[in-house]
Design an enzyme around this catalytic site. Structure first.
Site, mmCIF file in Angstrom:
data_model
loop_
_atom_site.group_PDB
_atom_site.id
_atom_site.type_symbol
_atom_site.label_atom_id
_atom_site.label_comp_id
_atom_site.label_asym_id
_atom_site.label_seq_id
_atom_site.Cartn_x
_atom_site.Cartn_y
_atom_site.Cartn_z
ATOM 1 N N TYR A 129 -13.958 -28.732 -25.532
ATOM 2 C CA TYR A 129 -13.306 -29.647 -26.471
ATOM 3 C C TYR A 129 -13.642 -31.266 -26.576
ATOM 4 O O TYR A 129 -13.299 -31.801 -25.373
ATOM 5 C CB TYR A 129 -11.874 -29.422 -26.427
ATOM 6 C CG TYR A 129 -11.293 -27.997 -26.748
ATOM 7 C CD1 TYR A 129 -12.032 -27.005 -27.468
ATOM 8 C CD2 TYR A 129 -9.983 -27.574 -26.640
ATOM 9 C CE1 TYR A 129 -11.772 -25.901 -27.701
ATOM 10 C CE2 TYR A 129 -9.467 -26.629 -27.012
ATOM 11 C CZ TYR A 129 -10.230 -25.601 -27.663
ATOM 12 O OH TYR A 129 -10.032 -24.186 -28.013
ATOM 13 N N SER A 130 -14.351 -31.631 -27.261
ATOM 14 C CA SER A 130 -14.733 -33.080 -27.292
ATOM 15 C C SER A 130 -15.579 -33.257 -26.141
ATOM 16 O O SER A 130 -15.560 -34.329 -25.384
ATOM 17 C CB SER A 130 -13.623 -34.236 -27.425
ATOM 18 O OG SER A 130 -12.702 -33.842 -28.753
#
Length: 344
Positions: free
Chosen positions: A53-54
């Site tokens: 995530y990111s």
């Protein structure tokens, strides 16, 4: 807020979980910290993230929030993360091999600023790595105190069953949860995956409970999305792509029924969709994913909301995914059912 055990484990978690895929992209650090604070304030405990995530930023944001809060707040959090997808360009920078997961788990712990995570989930099946190798690594990590519970994500029914069977046969740490896509527009996991979870005692942690925003009613049949929404920025994004769903009549039948129930109840469509999902069989906690604090507040309004049997029946009928006759339709399921007949 209500609470359930994390699958067959003894660890209790809130029935609504905070998903953090938006952290670092759609939600900046200040906004992410505000979401975390509000989630804890209303009694939420399960926080779900992943290394991918990111590109690690989500874990870093959570880590800084976690470090800056008092011990009594930190102690409430049940922290979950995942590993499997690429975090680099080398051949061994992805997958479920012992080599990759060892590095991925240590990197997640560093970003989160903790010595252990409560739930470590393998993010998807890896066809190149024997599941025995993955399960042995996870068991070793449990024994070393780096993780408390093992979870799966995006596994099919046979993959889940194989993982559980091998864990049992080898006396390795047994998975306690499965994280799949599940919502009123995506019910196919009910055919095989949910029965496997029910049989083996795994709790479900559904992601995309609002169908990528479709079940909030913000998308229109004759109006292509624009602006600051996920599909407004990228109409072909992921499983919720606009052009794919807009052409399916069932999409609009479901949305219309959710809207009708919401209007009758005086609540939002999102809250109705979440309430339907929270009370489905084997569900432990539903993962919320918000861009803003306002969206999160609306979703948290589903805490403690339960639909009537009549409302469930209406939503079930509208969202029936129409299994073929065999093996998941009526003729197939009838073959697998049996009542006790005869005897004394």
């Amino acid at each position: 807020m209500e609470y359930r055990t994390l699958g067959r484990s003894g660890c209790s978690v809130s029935t609504l979980a905070l998903g953090t895929m938006t952290f670092g992209t759609e939600a900046d650090e200040a906004g992410a910290h505000a979401q975390l604070d509000r989630f804890v304030e209303v009694g939420g405990t399960l926080v779900d993230t992943a290394d991918v995530y990111s590109r690690g930023v989500s874990e870093e944001i959570i880590g800084r929030w976690y470090a800056s809060r008092p011990a009594d707040v930190r102690d409430r959090i049940v922290l979950a993360t995942k590993g499997r997808f690429p975090m680099g360009d080398a051949p061994n920078d992805a997958g479920l091999s012992r080599r990759h997961l060892d590095r991925a788990l240590d990197a997640s712990l560093r970003r989160l600023g903790v010595e252990a995570v409560d739930l470590y989930q393998v993010h998807a099946w890896d066809p190149l790595t024997p599941i025995d190798e993955t399960l042995r690594f996870l068991d070793d990590a449990v024994r070393k105190g780096k993780i408390h519970y093992v979870g799966l994500s995006n596994f099919t029914g046979w993959q889940l069953q194989k993982a559980v069977d091998i864990a049992d046969f080898r006396a390795l740490s047994r998975p306690v949860t499965l994280q799949p896509q599940y919502n009123l527009l995506a019910r196919e996991i009910e055919w095989e995956i949910i029965p496997a979870c029910a049989s083996e005692g795994l709790g479900l942690l559904p992601w995309s409970p609002l169908g990528g925003g479709w079940l909030t009613g913000k998308y229109r049949r004759d109006e292509r999305p624009v602006g600051a929404t996920r599909l407004g920025e990228n109409p072909e994004r992921g499983v919720e792509a606009y052009d794919r769903r807009v052409k399916v009549e069932r999409t609009w039948a479901v949305i219309d029924e959710v809207r009708a129930v919401a209007d009758e109840r005086g609540v939002s469509m999102a809250q109705v969709a979440l309430a339907w999902l929270v009370d489905r069989p084997t569900v432990t906690s539903v993962i919320l994913g918000a861009r803003t604090l306002e969206q999160l507040d609306d979703n948290l309004g589903a805490a403690g909301l339960h639909l009537t049997e009549e409302e469930y029946a209406r939503l079930d009928k509208a969202s029936d995914s129409g299994a073929a006759d065999y093996p998941y339709g009526v003729p197939g399921t009838a073959q697998r059912g049996r009542k006790i007949e005869g005897g004394r």
